[in-house]
Design an enzyme around this catalytic site. Structure first.
Site, PDB file in Angstrom:
ATOM      1  N   ASN A  12      38.876  26.821  45.243  1.00 22.22           N
ATOM      2  CA  ASN A  12      40.682  28.059  45.930  1.00 22.22           C
ATOM      3  C   ASN A  12      40.910  26.957  47.095  1.00 22.22           C
ATOM      4  O   ASN A  12      40.403  27.577  48.140  1.00 22.22           O
ATOM      5  CB  ASN A  12      40.829  28.898  45.255  1.00 22.22           C
ATOM      6  CG  ASN A  12      42.166  29.160  45.591  1.00 22.22           C
ATOM      7  OD1 ASN A  12      43.184  28.545  46.112  1.00 22.22           O
ATOM      8  ND2 ASN A  12      42.221  30.390  45.087  1.00 22.22           N
ATOM      9  N   TRP A  13      41.533  25.939  47.563  1.00 23.95           N
ATOM     10  CA  TRP A  13      42.374  25.961  49.143  1.00 23.95           C
ATOM     11  C   TRP A  13      43.790  26.747  49.162  1.00 23.95           C
ATOM     12  O   TRP A  13      43.769  26.888  50.455  1.00 23.95           O
ATOM     13  CB  TRP A  13      42.443  24.628  49.145  1.00 23.95           C
ATOM     14  CG  TRP A  13      41.103  23.245  49.619  1.00 23.95           C
ATOM     15  CD1 TRP A  13      40.018  23.773  49.548  1.00 23.95           C
ATOM     16  CD2 TRP A  13      41.271  21.864  50.134  1.00 23.95           C
ATOM     17  NE1 TRP A  13      39.385  22.312  49.509  1.00 23.95           N
ATOM     18  CE2 TRP A  13      39.999  21.126  50.053  1.00 23.95           C
ATOM     19  CE3 TRP A  13      42.615  21.120  50.211  1.00 23.95           C
ATOM     20  CZ2 TRP A  13      40.260  19.759  50.731  1.00 23.95           C
ATOM     21  CZ3 TRP A  13      42.885  19.473  50.914  1.00 23.95           C
ATOM     22  CH2 TRP A  13      40.610  19.350  50.668  1.00 23.95           C
ATOM     23  N   LYS A  14      43.522  27.420  47.940  1.00 24.76           N
ATOM     24  CA  LYS A  14      45.362  28.093  48.282  1.00 24.76           C
ATOM     25  C   LYS A  14      46.318  27.931  49.367  1.00 24.76           C
ATOM     26  O   LYS A  14      46.271  26.446  48.932  1.00 24.76           O
ATOM     27  CB  LYS A  14      44.354  29.172  49.447  1.00 24.76           C
ATOM     28  CG  LYS A  14      43.546  30.243  48.807  1.00 24.76           C
ATOM     29  CD  LYS A  14      43.078  31.823  49.457  1.00 24.76           C
ATOM     30  CE  LYS A  14      41.496  32.132  48.922  1.00 24.76           C
ATOM     31  NZ  LYS A  14      41.465  33.464  49.057  1.00 24.76           N
ATOM     32  N   HIS A  96      44.330  34.862  40.043  1.00 31.93           N
ATOM     33  CA  HIS A  96      44.396  35.359  41.598  1.00 31.93           C
ATOM     34  C   HIS A  96      45.016  36.648  41.885  1.00 31.93           C
ATOM     35  O   HIS A  96      46.597  36.758  42.047  1.00 31.93           O
ATOM     36  CB  HIS A  96      44.708  34.053  41.970  1.00 31.93           C
ATOM     37  CG  HIS A  96      43.716  34.098  43.736  1.00 31.93           C
ATOM     38  ND1 HIS A  96      43.943  34.728  44.524  1.00 31.93           N
ATOM     39  CD2 HIS A  96      42.513  33.417  43.974  1.00 31.93           C
ATOM     40  CE1 HIS A  96      42.992  34.572  45.763  1.00 31.93           C
ATOM     41  NE2 HIS A  96      41.905  34.162  44.607  1.00 31.93           N
ATOM     42  N   GLU A 166      36.878  38.641  40.588  1.00 33.52           N
ATOM     43  CA  GLU A 166      36.742  38.115  42.115  1.00 33.52           C
ATOM     44  C   GLU A 166      36.851  39.767  42.585  1.00 33.52           C
ATOM     45  O   GLU A 166      38.447  40.048  42.222  1.00 33.52           O
ATOM     46  CB  GLU A 166      37.728  37.301  42.344  1.00 33.52           C
ATOM     47  CG  GLU A 166      37.505  35.852  42.133  1.00 33.52           C
ATOM     48  CD  GLU A 166      37.645  34.781  43.518  1.00 33.52           C
ATOM     49  OE1 GLU A 166      37.732  34.437  43.477  1.00 33.52           O
ATOM     50  OE2 GLU A 166      39.349  34.633  42.371  1.00 33.52           O
ATOM     51  N   GLY A 172      37.982  36.906  51.447  1.00 33.43           N
ATOM     52  CA  GLY A 172      38.115  36.384  52.595  1.00 33.43           C
ATOM     53  C   GLY A 172      37.280  37.503  53.412  1.00 33.43           C
ATOM     54  O   GLY A 172      38.271  37.055  54.549  1.00 33.43           O
ATOM     55  N   SER A 211      34.155  35.468  48.959  1.00 26.09           N
ATOM     56  CA  SER A 211      33.002  35.098  49.810  1.00 26.09           C
ATOM     57  C   SER A 211      31.471  34.872  50.193  1.00 26.09           C
ATOM     58  O   SER A 211      31.150  35.402  50.319  1.00 26.09           O
ATOM     59  CB  SER A 211      32.601  36.559  50.814  1.00 26.09           C
ATOM     60  OG  SER A 211      33.913  37.509  51.455  1.00 26.09           O
ATOM     61  N   GLY A 232      36.300  29.666  48.144  1.00 27.14           N
ATOM     62  CA  GLY A 232      37.860  30.001  48.851  1.00 27.14           C
ATOM     63  C   GLY A 232      37.975  29.270  50.289  1.00 27.14           C
ATOM     64  O   GLY A 232      37.827  28.198  50.062  1.00 27.14           O
ATOM     65  N   GLY A 233      37.334  30.321  51.297  1.00 24.12           N
ATOM     66  CA  GLY A 233      37.432  29.301  52.488  1.00 24.12           C
ATOM     67  C   GLY A 233      36.346  28.544  52.477  1.00 24.12           C
ATOM     68  O   GLY A 233      36.428  27.665  53.309  1.00 24.12           O
TER      69      GLY A 233
HETATM   70  C1  PEP Z   1      38.924  33.549  46.307  1.00 21.33           C
HETATM   71  O1  PEP Z   1      40.399  32.693  47.233  1.00 21.33           O
HETATM   72  O2  PEP Z   1      39.040  32.916  45.086  1.00 21.33           O
HETATM   73  C2  PEP Z   1      38.154  33.639  47.178  1.00 21.33           C
HETATM   74  C3  PEP Z   1      36.828  33.719  46.501  1.00 21.33           C
HETATM   75  O3  PEP Z   1      38.081  32.981  48.359  1.00 21.33           O
HETATM   76  P1  PEP Z   1      36.779  33.332  49.381  1.00 21.33           P
HETATM   77  O4  PEP Z   1      36.016  32.341  49.083  1.00 21.33           O
HETATM   78  O5  PEP Z   1      37.277  33.280  50.537  1.00 21.33           O
HETATM   79  O6  PEP Z   1      36.002  34.970  49.783  1.00 21.33           O
END
Ligand code: PEP
Length: 251
Positions: A12-14, A96, A166, A172, A211, A232-233
């Site tokens: 997920n590049w947001k 999300h 999640e 994050g 994370s 995400g990140g």
């Molecule tokens: C997300 O945005 O769905 C996510 C899990 O972000 P991150 O991996 O950065 O915690």
């Protein structure tokens, strides 16, 4: 616990990524070719068309991060599921926590969007998860079960639905629940899916998100009931995404 054939890693590049980052998309597609896990990348809507072109003929599927419940009409700034399918997207993330918070999306809204995704032939990655306060208050299972019940419409199957657990506080933050905590929530969600959708629920993948990074992916993928990850990140850099894919390939 029903074993899934392959894990699924969804990035997920947001609100990140410009045309220059299409090189990273191609590098992720190259990593997905050798992986035993399935891979999906959800860039911002502005890059979906180019990302689909850049990855045509590869194993990497492209997804979106949201859609509107309607097919078309007077909804300035919104994008329908049909428009995403028209571009070649195969998945869409729905519900999300950032959309639930930033845009006031309720589980009812998410369910309407999930029906739209299904109508357009997209697989909806539906997110559920507790806040830090809810975990501290001991209501995690009640919260995620209620979100699951109200966010997923009738008729869910592996072809149209993926679920991502999640925890809001893990997104994050660099903080991750213990393996036992993840296993407990996944077992509860799997039981809820099975009791509601019966054998149709068998192949619905249950991802963990929050994370996930190369250093903890192997441990997370070893947890019973974890069928992959929403990342995400760590999905922004092809090298990290590739390392997570390879951790998923070994489990
Ligand atoms: C997300 O945005 O769905 C996510 C899990 O972000 P991150 O991996 O950065 O915690």
């Amino acid at each position: 616990m029903i074993p899934m054939s392959k894990k699924l890693i969804a990035g997920n590049w947001k609100m990140n990524g410009t045309l220059a980052d299409l090189l990273e998309v191609s590098a992720i597609a190259a990593a997905a070719e050798d992986a035993k896990a399935d891979a999906v990348l959800c860039p911002p809507a502005t890059l979906i068309d180019r990302a689909v072109s850049a990855t045509r003929g590869t194993r990497l599927r492209i997804g979106a991060q949201d859609c509107h419940a309607n097919t078309s009409g007077a909804h300035t700034g919104d994008i329908s599921a049909e428009m995403l399918a028209d571009l070649g997207a195969a998945y869409v993330i729905l519900g999300h926590s950032e959309r639930r918070v930033d845009h006031g999306e309720t589980s009812r809204t998410v369910a309407a969007k999930a029906l739209a995704a299904r109508r357009a032939g997209l697989n909806a990655i539906i997110c559920v998860g507790e806040t830090e306060g809810e975990r501290a208050g001991g209501t995690t299972l009640a919260v995620v079960e209620e979100q699951l019940r109200t966010s997923i419409p009738e008729g869910a199957s592996a072809a149209n639905t993926t679920v991502a657990y999640e925890p809001v506080w893990a997104i994050g933050s660099g903080r991750v629940p213990t393996n036992e905590e993840i296993a407990e929530v996944h077992a509860a969600l799997r039981a809820a899916l099975s009791s509601r959708f019966g054998s149709e629920a068998t192949g619905i993948r249950l991802l963990y998100g929050g994370s996930v990074k190369p250093s903890n992916a192997g441990s997370i993928f070893s947890i019973a009931g974890v069928d992959g990850a929403l990342v995400g990140g760590a999905s922004l850099k092809a090298s990290d995404f590739a390392a997570i894919l390879s951790a998923a390939s070994g489990t």
